[in-house]
Design an enzyme around this catalytic site. Structure first.
Site, PDB file in Angstrom:
ATOM      1  N   GLU A 167      32.165 -23.507 -52.780  1.00  0.00           N
ATOM      2  CA  GLU A 167      32.874 -22.922 -53.918  1.00  0.00           C
ATOM      3  C   GLU A 167      33.382 -24.059 -54.809  1.00  0.00           C
ATOM      4  O   GLU A 167      34.045 -24.973 -54.313  1.00  0.00           O
ATOM      5  CB  GLU A 167      34.056 -22.088 -53.436  1.00  0.00           C
ATOM      6  CG  GLU A 167      33.677 -20.902 -52.594  1.00  0.00           C
ATOM      7  CD  GLU A 167      34.913 -20.180 -52.083  1.00  0.00           C
ATOM      8  OE1 GLU A 167      35.615 -19.558 -52.907  1.00  0.00           O
ATOM      9  OE2 GLU A 167      35.176 -20.249 -50.874  1.00  0.00           O
ATOM     10  N   ARG A 220      33.844 -23.530 -36.814  1.00  0.00           N
ATOM     11  CA  ARG A 220      34.292 -24.403 -37.885  1.00  0.00           C
ATOM     12  C   ARG A 220      34.962 -25.642 -37.299  1.00  0.00           C
ATOM     13  O   ARG A 220      35.253 -25.700 -36.100  1.00  0.00           O
ATOM     14  CB  ARG A 220      35.264 -23.669 -38.812  1.00  0.00           C
ATOM     15  CG  ARG A 220      36.516 -23.188 -38.100  1.00  0.00           C
ATOM     16  CD  ARG A 220      37.458 -22.431 -39.024  1.00  0.00           C
ATOM     17  NE  ARG A 220      38.051 -23.331 -39.991  1.00  0.00           N
ATOM     18  CZ  ARG A 220      38.071 -23.094 -41.304  1.00  0.00           C
ATOM     19  NH1 ARG A 220      37.528 -21.998 -41.788  1.00  0.00           N
ATOM     20  NH2 ARG A 220      38.638 -23.946 -42.130  1.00  0.00           N
ATOM     21  N   LYS A 225      41.876 -25.128 -48.396  1.00  0.00           N
ATOM     22  CA  LYS A 225      41.882 -25.575 -49.789  1.00  0.00           C
ATOM     23  C   LYS A 225      43.107 -25.050 -50.527  1.00  0.00           C
ATOM     24  O   LYS A 225      43.604 -25.692 -51.455  1.00  0.00           O
ATOM     25  CB  LYS A 225      40.591 -25.143 -50.492  1.00  0.00           C
ATOM     26  CG  LYS A 225      39.439 -26.090 -50.260  1.00  0.00           C
ATOM     27  CD  LYS A 225      38.303 -25.866 -51.230  1.00  0.00           C
ATOM     28  CE  LYS A 225      37.615 -24.556 -51.013  1.00  0.00           C
ATOM     29  NZ  LYS A 225      36.412 -24.421 -51.870  1.00  0.00           N
TER      30      LYS A 225
END
Length: 587
Positions: free
Chosen positions: A34, A262, A272
């Site tokens: 993103e 992850r 983020k």
């Protein structure tokens, strides 16, 4: 160091089996970041997995920016991500794409679903939608508008696109199963109204597809064979397959989604949203602050971690299906292993204490040659000056030594690196009792490399810098952002229980003002000593090094020359210590 490409894992085993079974004839992966922030160390696991999988099987990997949320996206982030990928040694051999490339196709598929009774325009607001959705143990209930006639939904959807309604007034939802045990499948939102100008499409759209809708369509349109993603998307896999299956007549491929755990790291912020809060709140100097886990801060100058160290780190942690937490010390070890082979050695004193050699003539100097690397003579050497006055580290002297202290104290001998054995005779103090000078005598027959210089002593070998040509410098000592590991649980991205569909996840990203109290609680756990700035003295050799040069300060750690350096004041940032001293101190 074993290359990551030689290590097998369950993902590669699955891909290999798919090729054997004829499910796919070519491996084609994608990395879908993103563009709403800088990439951090947590993204590297997915990035390297995507690109290495394609390389291993002779396939291709696309770079596709997931620009479905224009509220926080910017070309600055796009360029930073592209630069980071190249810096890590990869290229998007399958092409560069954007989710916005497929907005027209997504809209076409949405209209097709409405006509076929697979989607409807809903009027529930966010609170009502959450109420109707149910819980993980209680089934949801149908929206009052679930059975709205297709013609009416189609008309409303087109008017949504035309900008006739306010944000939040209508949404487009897939009609799946409100009683599904998988809460993600309970009529997830596919489109929402958002009056934000898109950085690529401008004002063409005021409705935007949700990630769970746009992502599988993008994969299928690009011919992706394996959509590799982190474990929190496992619960979304049935929706991924549902979108592809019910759009099959309009899509050229049927990708397979495979999930892996992850990357979670101790004392490291991996969200983020939280990283953005640190930047926006002025807790750090920017996305490239060396305390940030972004590649711009951690990996390139000014911090100085190398791409090889990052790739080695990801190789060592491997791929698994189980969530786990990696100790930050492992990354430090990878950095040390890599820089240990590359960094020239210099002497630098961070907290100077003057030493006066009482039996050395004041006008006498000696030029000594020191090697730049003990294992690599091809890296050359440089010279240092030895004279009557020099500097050592304050911590290397104690007037009254502690038990097992084997550095400088009255009556004890130590060796000065590359030079002589000296014996401490005493010290001078100021009016407050602070030691300001130390006095030593030199054993003139003990010069390193000379005949008879191998006399054994109990004392340590100390680094030093000659006072005559010492260069003042600034050292920035960076340590983890979090004071301990307790904030780790707050750093994971939303899971199915936290944000049960893509709508909540994406809406949470739309504005920093929407950060919850819990999002800011981690600020209380920040390490107040994550940055310490000291002024010391250094070997003149370091002054001539270009910004970005990695050096090992003997007995101290690895440092990188900062672009902020000037001719008058070189600046060096600590990349990593010679051992995990901070963790040891914390214990």
């Amino acid at each position: 160091m074993e290359e990551a490409t030689t290590r097998s894992n369950f993902v590669w085993e699955a891909v290999e089996q798919d090729l054997k079974d004829g499910r796919y004839t070519q491996v084609h992966t994608r990395f879908p970041p993103e563009p709403n922030g800088y990439m951090h160390i947590g993204h590297c696991k997915a990035l390297i997995t995507d690109f290495l999988t394609a390389e291993k099987f002779g396939g291709k990997c696309n770079l596709r920016f997931d620009d479905t949320n224009p509220a926080k996206e910017d070309t600055e982030f796009v360029e930073a991500i592209k630069n980071d990928i190249h810096w890590l040694g990869f290229d998007w051999t399958g092409g560069l794409y954007y989710a916005s490339d497929y907005y027209d196709k997504c809209y076409e598929i949405a209209e097709d679903w409405i006509r076929r009774g697979l989607a409807y325009v809903d009027e529930l607001n966010k609170e009502q939608m959450r109420e109707y959705r149910g819980t993980l143990t209680k089934p949801g209930k149908n929206s009052p508008w679930r059975d709205r006639p297709a013609e009416e939904s189609l008309d409303l959807f087109r008017r949504m696109r035309a900008g006739e309604f306010a944000e939040g007034q209508y949404t487009l939802r897939a009609k799946i199963d409100m009683a599904s045990p998988n809460i993600v499948m309970r009529d997830p939102t596919m489109y929402r109204i958002l009056y934000k100008e898109h950085w690529r499409t401008g004002k063409k759209w005021c409705i935007y597809p949700m990630y769970d809708f746009a992502h599988p369509i993008g994969d299928a349109l690009e011919g992706i064979s394996h959509s590799l993603c982190s474990l929190e998307y496992e619960i979304h896999r049935p929706l991924y397959d549902w979108v592809v299956e019910h759009s099959q007549s309009m899509l050229p491929a049927r990708p397979r989604q495979i999930e892996f755990a992850r990357l979670n790291m101790t004392r490291t912020v991996m969200s983020k949203r939280k990283l953005r809060a640190l930047v926006m709140g002025g807790y750090v100097k920017g996305w490239d602050d060396p305390r940030m886990p972004t590649l711009s801060g951690l990996a390139r100058p000014p911090r100085g971690c190398t791409a090889a160290a990052i790739r080695d780190f990801v190789s060592r942690i491997g791929l698994s299906k189980a969530d786990s937490t990696v100790d930050t010390a492992l990354l430090d070890a990878c950095i040390r292993d890599d820089l240990g082979e590359k960094a020239a050695r210099v002497m630098a004193v961070l907290h100077p204490l003057k030493v006066v050699l009482t039996n050395w003539d004041a006008d006498k100097t000696l030029t000594l040659t020191v090697e730049n690397h003990p294992k690599h003579p091809e890296m050359g050497s440089h010279t240092v000056t030895f004279g009557k006055e020099l500097y050592i580290e304050q911590e290397d002297f104690m007037e009254v030594p502690a038990k097992k202290f084997q550095r400088m104290y009255p009556g004890f001998e130590v060796r000065l690196n590359g030079a002589y054995i000296v014996k401490c005779e005493g010290c001078k103090k100021d009016e407050n009792g602070n030691v300001t000078e130390v006095y030593c005598t030199v054993d003139m027959d003990s010069l390193s490399g000379s005949e008879g210089a191998d006399r054994k002593i109990k004392g340590k070998t100390l680094h030093w810098v000659s006072a005559a040509d010492a260069v003042p410098f600034e050292a920035r000592l960076y340590d983890p952002l979090l004071a301990d590991d307790s904030a780790l649980e707050d750093e994971a991205e939303p899971t199915a229980e936290d944000a049960v569909d893509a709508e909540e996840t994406e809406e949470a990203e739309e504005a920093d003002a929407n950060l919850s109290r819990a999002d800011y609680d981690f600020l209380k756990k920040l390490n107040q000593h994550s940055l310490t700035v000291v002024r010391g003295v250094i070997d003149p050799y370091a002054k001539e090094c270009a910004p970005g040069t990695a050096l090992q300060f003997l007995r101290t750690g690895y440092f990188c020359k900062d672009p902020d350096s000037t001719a008058e004041l070189p600046v060096f940032n600590r990349t990593v210590g010679l051992r995990d001293a901070f963790a040891k101190a914390a214990k």
